[in-house]
Design an enzyme around this catalytic site. Structure first.
Site, PDB file in Angstrom:
ATOM      1  N   GLY A  31      33.118  35.396  39.465  1.00  0.00           N
ATOM      2  CA  GLY A  31      34.450  35.838  39.508  1.00  0.00           C
ATOM      3  C   GLY A  31      35.150  35.713  40.900  1.00  0.00           C
ATOM      4  N   ASN A  32      36.483  36.045  40.929  1.00  0.00           N
ATOM      5  CA  ASN A  32      37.244  35.901  42.196  1.00  0.00           C
ATOM      6  C   ASN A  32      38.600  36.581  41.650  1.00  0.00           C
ATOM      7  OD1 ASN A  32      38.696  33.465  40.507  1.00  0.00           O
ATOM      8  ND2 ASN A  32      36.672  32.701  40.853  1.00  0.00           N
ATOM      9  N   SER A  48      34.236  30.641  48.319  1.00  0.00           N
ATOM     10  CA  SER A  48      33.450  30.285  47.356  1.00  0.00           C
ATOM     11  C   SER A  48      32.061  30.663  47.851  1.00  0.00           C
ATOM     12  CB  SER A  48      33.504  28.714  47.361  1.00  0.00           C
ATOM     13  OG  SER A  48      32.623  28.159  46.268  1.00  0.00           O
ATOM     14  N   GLY A  49      31.346  31.374  47.148  1.00  0.00           N
ATOM     15  CA  GLY A  49      30.035  31.679  47.148  1.00  0.00           C
ATOM     16  C   GLY A  49      29.522  32.668  48.135  1.00  0.00           C
ATOM     17  N   SER A  77      37.571  29.856  46.604  1.00  0.00           N
ATOM     18  CA  SER A  77      36.997  29.846  45.474  1.00  0.00           C
ATOM     19  C   SER A  77      37.099  28.318  44.615  1.00  0.00           C
ATOM     20  CB  SER A  77      37.753  30.876  44.217  1.00  0.00           C
ATOM     21  OG  SER A  77      37.415  30.822  43.241  1.00  0.00           O
ATOM     22  N   SER A  78      35.966  28.108  43.902  1.00  0.00           N
ATOM     23  CA  SER A  78      36.117  26.864  43.028  1.00  0.00           C
ATOM     24  C   SER A  78      37.100  27.147  41.992  1.00  0.00           C
ATOM     25  CB  SER A  78      34.568  26.608  42.586  1.00  0.00           C
ATOM     26  OG  SER A  78      34.213  27.677  41.681  1.00  0.00           O
ATOM     27  N   ASP A  79      37.715  28.124  41.353  1.00  0.00           N
ATOM     28  CA  ASP A  79      38.753  28.329  40.632  1.00  0.00           C
ATOM     29  C   ASP A  79      40.141  28.177  40.965  1.00  0.00           C
ATOM     30  OD1 ASP A  79      36.970  28.617  38.253  1.00  0.00           O
ATOM     31  OD2 ASP A  79      36.353  30.650  39.047  1.00  0.00           O
ATOM     32  N   HIS A  98      39.627  36.504  37.894  1.00  0.00           N
ATOM     33  CA  HIS A  98      38.458  36.098  37.022  1.00  0.00           C
ATOM     34  C   HIS A  98      37.415  36.695  37.064  1.00  0.00           C
ATOM     35  CE1 HIS A  98      36.443  33.225  34.823  1.00  0.00           C
ATOM     36  NE2 HIS A  98      35.586  32.597  35.617  1.00  0.00           N
ATOM     37  N   HIS A 100      33.238  37.452  34.856  1.00  0.00           N
ATOM     38  CA  HIS A 100      32.581  37.051  33.789  1.00  0.00           C
ATOM     39  C   HIS A 100      32.111  38.416  33.039  1.00  0.00           C
ATOM     40  CE1 HIS A 100      31.686  32.555  34.297  1.00  0.00           C
ATOM     41  NE2 HIS A 100      32.483  32.913  35.282  1.00  0.00           N
ATOM     42  N   ASP A 123      48.220  50.005  24.392  1.00  0.00           N
ATOM     43  CA  ASP A 123      48.763  50.678  25.339  1.00  0.00           C
ATOM     44  C   ASP A 123      48.798  49.667  26.820  1.00  0.00           C
ATOM     45  OD1 ASP A 123      49.093  53.357  24.562  1.00  0.00           O
ATOM     46  OD2 ASP A 123      46.963  53.960  25.275  1.00  0.00           O
ATOM     47  N   HIS A 172      33.841  30.260  28.464  1.00  0.00           N
ATOM     48  CA  HIS A 172      33.786  30.455  29.582  1.00  0.00           C
ATOM     49  C   HIS A 172      33.962  31.816  30.106  1.00  0.00           C
ATOM     50  CE1 HIS A 172      35.607  29.310  33.974  1.00  0.00           C
ATOM     51  NE2 HIS A 172      34.558  30.204  34.050  1.00  0.00           N
ATOM     52  N   TYR A 230      55.885  57.416  29.486  1.00  0.00           N
ATOM     53  CA  TYR A 230      54.557  57.889  29.674  1.00  0.00           C
ATOM     54  C   TYR A 230      54.825  58.105  31.284  1.00  0.00           C
ATOM     55  CZ  TYR A 230      49.375  58.175  30.413  1.00  0.00           C
ATOM     56  OH  TYR A 230      48.028  58.531  30.543  1.00  0.00           O
TER      57      TYR A 230
END
Length: 233
Positions: A31-32, A48-49, A77-79, A98, A100, A123, A172, A230
């Protein structure tokens, strides 16, 4: 963009990344999160990582919308290319996340759109949360990360991306977004809860139908738009 504002952006992006862990949406280094300053055209994204326990605001990688690093201290990030594709396509988006997260990823792996089965969904999401098409072998081979962004954009074509602030990438996992980092984190949380509810509902009743358009509109519009009622003024 001033140094102070850039430091604030990096700190806020760090906090959004840590929030995904705190809310149980991210494990390991999956995730990122990123956020963009539209005025300067600069964004900050998770490196990344780097383990979440070790991350600081100074680890956040600052890039322009062409992906050029402004710091060259850490690899982004790799994304990154997926985030860039979404920022370029969705003008009103100020942050992207992002994960998982379990149930949203289950639905993505099953290539199952999340239909609005109840008012909790309505909502926050004004309709079905889409699943992307599968990437072609050529896309996977030559431009996998950027093509992931392209298929997300395709999946929400013709709709306001801030009314459907999420998509499931086939095989994914989920990408979500918002106009702010805070709203993107909230949307990531709600997406996981809605996916969990949908999974259980469809397990009990595989033929369950979406709620009516009238009920969907009633719940969505009471929280969103100029006539929202609301909350407090």
């Amino acid at each position: 963009m001033t140094t102070m504002n850039l430091d604030t952006l990096k700190a806020n992006v760090l906090n959004a990344n840590l929030a995904t862990v705190r809310h149980g949406l991210v494990k390991a280094t999956f995730g990122n999160a990123s956020g963009i300053d539209r005025e300067s055209g600069l964004l900050a994204i998770k490196p990344s990582g780097v383990p979440y326990d070790d991350m600081t605001a100074d680890h956040m990688v600052v890039c322009d919308l062409d992906g050029r690093s402004q710091t060259n201290l850490y690899r982004p990030s790799s994304d990154l290319e997926t985030h860039l594709a979404l920022y370029r396509a969705f003008d009103g988006v100020g942050a992207i996340i992002h994960t998982h997260s379990t149930y949203a990823t289950i639905m993505a792996q099953a290539c199952q759109p999340i239909i609005p089965l109840g008012t909790t969904h309505a909502d926050y999401f004004h309709g079905t949360i889409p699943v992307t098409r599968h990437l072609t072998p050529e896309e996977i081979k030559t431009r996998y990360v950027a093509a992931t962004g392209d298929v997300i954009v395709e999946s929400v074509a013709g709709r306001d991306p801030l009314e459907i602030p999420a998509a499931l990438v086939a095989g994914h996992g989920p990408f979500v977004w918002g106009d702010t980092l805070e709203s993107a984190v909230l949307n990531a949380m709600i997406l996981e809860e809605v996916a969990k509810m949908a999974w259980h509902t469809l397990t009990i009743s595989p033929s369950a139908s979406p709620i009516s358009q009238e009920l969907l509109d009633r719940h969505y519009l009471r929280k969103h738009g100029e006539n929202a009622t609301y909350g407090q003024n």
